[in-house]
Design an enzyme around this catalytic site. Structure first.
Site, short mmCIF file in Angstrom:
data_model
loop_
_atom_site.label_atom_id
_atom_site.label_comp_id
_atom_site.label_asym_id
_atom_site.label_seq_id
_atom_site.Cartn_x
_atom_site.Cartn_y
_atom_site.Cartn_z
N ASP A 39 -1.79 -3.29 9.68
CA ASP A 39 -1.94 -3.22 8.23
C ASP A 39 -2.38 -4.58 7.70
O ASP A 39 -1.79 -5.61 8.07
CB ASP A 39 -0.61 -2.81 7.58
N TYR A 51 -3.99 -7.12 4.32
CA TYR A 51 -3.56 -7.66 3.02
C TYR A 51 -4.85 -8.11 2.33
O TYR A 51 -5.02 -9.27 2.01
CB TYR A 51 -2.62 -8.82 3.33
N HIS A 80 -4.07 -8.13 -5.37
CA HIS A 80 -2.70 -7.85 -4.93
C HIS A 80 -2.04 -9.11 -4.38
O HIS A 80 -0.90 -9.43 -4.74
CB HIS A 80 -2.73 -6.76 -3.86
N ARG A 131 6.07 -17.03 -5.68
CA ARG A 131 5.92 -18.49 -5.62
C ARG A 131 5.36 -18.97 -6.96
O ARG A 131 4.22 -19.47 -7.02
CB ARG A 131 4.97 -18.88 -4.47
N GLU A 148 2.60 1.55 -1.41
CA GLU A 148 1.40 0.73 -1.32
C GLU A 148 0.23 1.68 -1.14
O GLU A 148 0.12 2.36 -0.11
CB GLU A 148 1.48 -0.28 -0.17
N GLU A 207 -3.24 2.50 -0.15
CA GLU A 207 -4.16 1.85 0.78
C GLU A 207 -5.20 2.83 1.28
O GLU A 207 -5.09 4.05 1.08
CB GLU A 207 -3.38 1.27 1.97
N ASP A 255 1.69 3.01 2.53
CA ASP A 255 2.55 2.20 3.39
C ASP A 255 3.83 1.89 2.61
O ASP A 255 3.97 0.84 1.98
CB ASP A 255 1.83 0.91 3.78
N ARG A 300 11.22 -3.38 -0.66
CA ARG A 300 10.96 -4.75 -1.09
C ARG A 300 12.17 -5.66 -0.95
O ARG A 300 12.03 -6.86 -0.67
CB ARG A 300 10.48 -4.75 -2.55
N GLN A 346 12.42 -6.44 2.68
CA GLN A 346 11.30 -7.31 3.01
C GLN A 346 11.55 -8.75 2.57
O GLN A 346 11.25 -9.70 3.31
CB GLN A 346 10.03 -6.77 2.35
N TYR A 376 11.32 -11.25 5.85
CA TYR A 376 9.93 -11.55 6.22
C TYR A 376 9.67 -13.01 6.58
O TYR A 376 8.64 -13.33 7.18
CB TYR A 376 8.97 -11.09 5.12
N LYS A 412 8.91 -2.10 6.55
CA LYS A 412 7.69 -1.31 6.63
C LYS A 412 7.73 -0.24 7.71
O LYS A 412 6.98 0.74 7.64
CB LYS A 412 6.51 -2.25 6.94
N THR A 430 5.05 5.41 7.31
CA THR A 430 3.73 5.22 6.71
C THR A 430 3.08 6.58 6.64
O THR A 430 2.91 7.23 7.68
CB THR A 430 2.86 4.25 7.54
N THR A 435 -2.49 -3.05 0.20
CA THR A 435 -2.47 -2.52 -1.16
C THR A 435 -3.79 -2.76 -1.88
O THR A 435 -4.31 -3.88 -1.88
CB THR A 435 -1.33 -3.15 -1.96
N GLU A 443 3.93 -4.50 -8.39
CA GLU A 443 3.02 -5.12 -9.34
C GLU A 443 3.07 -4.45 -10.71
O GLU A 443 3.06 -5.13 -11.74
CB GLU A 443 1.59 -5.05 -8.80
#
Length: 416
Positions: free
Chosen positions: A133, A135, A140, A149, A206, A208, A240, A244, A247, A251, A260, A264, A351, A365
């Protein structure tokens, strides 16, 4: 018979260019689409086999091959698309042309078996060999960076130099319509000193697009961007599902795992790449210039529209044409280190999100991490609740008009 010539608008169509299947001509499933799936009939003893969708019907390709083209029988009288895919690009093209001719020639009607789509049971269309998968959406990735961040640059330094991805779990890929159990795992809520274990409270989607590999490549043999269209058999929708809160805790430093790997969902139909020629568009632009192994000639993007529906209401419309990294670049990056490919490998875009709020392809989001609820079915929403049904739908320009790439449907059920 000229299977590729569309009718001229306003003119009387040439019978040889219009399908005889009732209601199919001019629909989202005309002869310029023809997605493959695997089906059987509830209550029938006949095993699952390959079919193709035309209008609101499924053409039984196994039966058609038995009656009209025995050489194709071993590729189509089977409960998976892997055998057809393994036959190679030349055969993919030949089978598609044969099916198109059958559906344009009224004389073939009596030799073929059609079933209403509503009467068949659809299965996972191919045996998934491996799953990666990506990104690939700058919108996104930037949104996630701003949320997680806020005091740093949204994109990490490597993001515009390579397609970032992670290796997923092939055994958790399920067909559209499969119920999704809410996953459990470790999560540490904000302000807590230690993690706790329990069902995810921030379950997400997600939206996709998935790419199905139809060619095996030996270990140590990179696949270049120019080989994309002879390596990838077709596309299918992907959801997917993502926990969260799990995650966020797990992660760092190695990336997603349990957040994840629980499920899926993919579509029951695989649209051949050939059906998407009219949907090809240039990428939005890549700066800085990519390294030589990621360069490609011609348009690398696809003008595919996605629709995200929650409990019967459309809440987002992500545009695939805005993706930063192309599927050919993802394929090249996946194999540049010599990693092998197997027939049935699946890789997904990550995503799909656009620049506007209504174009965001995840609830993370849409709700900005839960801080800005969105409205669905008359209620404010953030993350998924038990009983929610999510449907992703995909459409694109085709040679004769707009085509549908199928749907991905899933309902959340309580944790086990």
């Amino acid at each position: 018979m000229n299977a590729a010539t569309p009718a001229t608008p306003g003119a009387t169509p040439d019978p040889g260019t219009v399908t005889w299947v009732p209601g199919a001509a001019g629909s989202l499933h005309d002869v310029d689409n023809l997605p493959y799936g695997v089906f059987d009939l509830p209550g029938d003893d006949a095993p699952a086999r390959v079919g193709v969708r035309i209008g609101d019907h499924v053409l039984d390709l196994a039966a058609a091959a038995q009656a009209l083209a025995p050489a194709y029988g071993p590729l189509l009288d089977t409960p998976r698309l892997n055998d057809l895919m393994a036959a190679g690009h030349t055969t993919w093209t030949a089978v598609r042309a044969w099916v198109t001719d059958l559906l344009l020639d009224p004389a073939s009607e009596d030799s073929l078996t059609l079933h209403p789509v509503a009467s068949v049971r659809l299965h996972l269309p191919f045996e998934v060999a491996d799953y990666v998968d990506y990104y690939a959406s700058e919108h996104h990735a930037s949104n996630v960076g701003r949320m997680f961040r806020p005091d740093a640059e949204p994109l990490l330094p490597n993001w515009k130099h390579l397609p970032v991805g992670y290796h997923g779990r092939a055994g958790s890929v399920v067909v559209s319509g499969t119920p999704i159990h809410r996953p459990s795992g470790q999560r540490r809520p904000a302000g807590a000193d230690a993690p706790s274990f329990g069902p995810s409270a921030r379950l997400d989607i997600e939206a996709e697009l998935g790419f199905v590999v139809g060619r095996g490549v030996e270990l140590g043999t990179p696949v270049g961007t120019a080989d994309f269209r002879t390596t990838v058999f077709g596309v299918t929708g992907v959801n997917d599902w993502s926990a969260r809160d799990v995650q966020a805790w797990e992660y760092v430093p190695l990336g997603p795992n349990l957040a994840k790997s629980f499920a899926t969902s993919i579509g029951a139909w695989v649209t051949p790449l050939e059906a998407l020629e009219a949907a090809r568009v240039p990428l939005p632009g890549q700066d800085p210039e990519v390294l030589p192994y990621l360069r490609e000639d011609g348009p690398g993007g696809y003008d595919i529209e996605v629709e995200v529906e929650l409990d019967g209401e459309v809440v987002a419309r992500p545009p695939y044409r805005d993706m930063y990294w192309s599927p050919a670049q993802m394929l090249a990056h996946m194999t540049v280190n010599g990693a092998s490919l197997r027939v049935g490998d699946l890789y997904a875009s990550g995503t799909i999100s656009g620049p506007e709020r209504h174009q965001r392809g995840s609830f993370l989001e849409l709700s900005w991490g839960g801080a800005e609820p969105f409205t669905a079915a008359g209620r404010e929403r953030t993350f998924l609740e038990d009983g929610d049904e999510v449907v992703l739908r995909y459409t694109a320009p085709g040679a004769r008009g707009r085509i549908a790439l199928g749907e991905v449907r899933g309902t959340i059920v309580p944790a086990v």
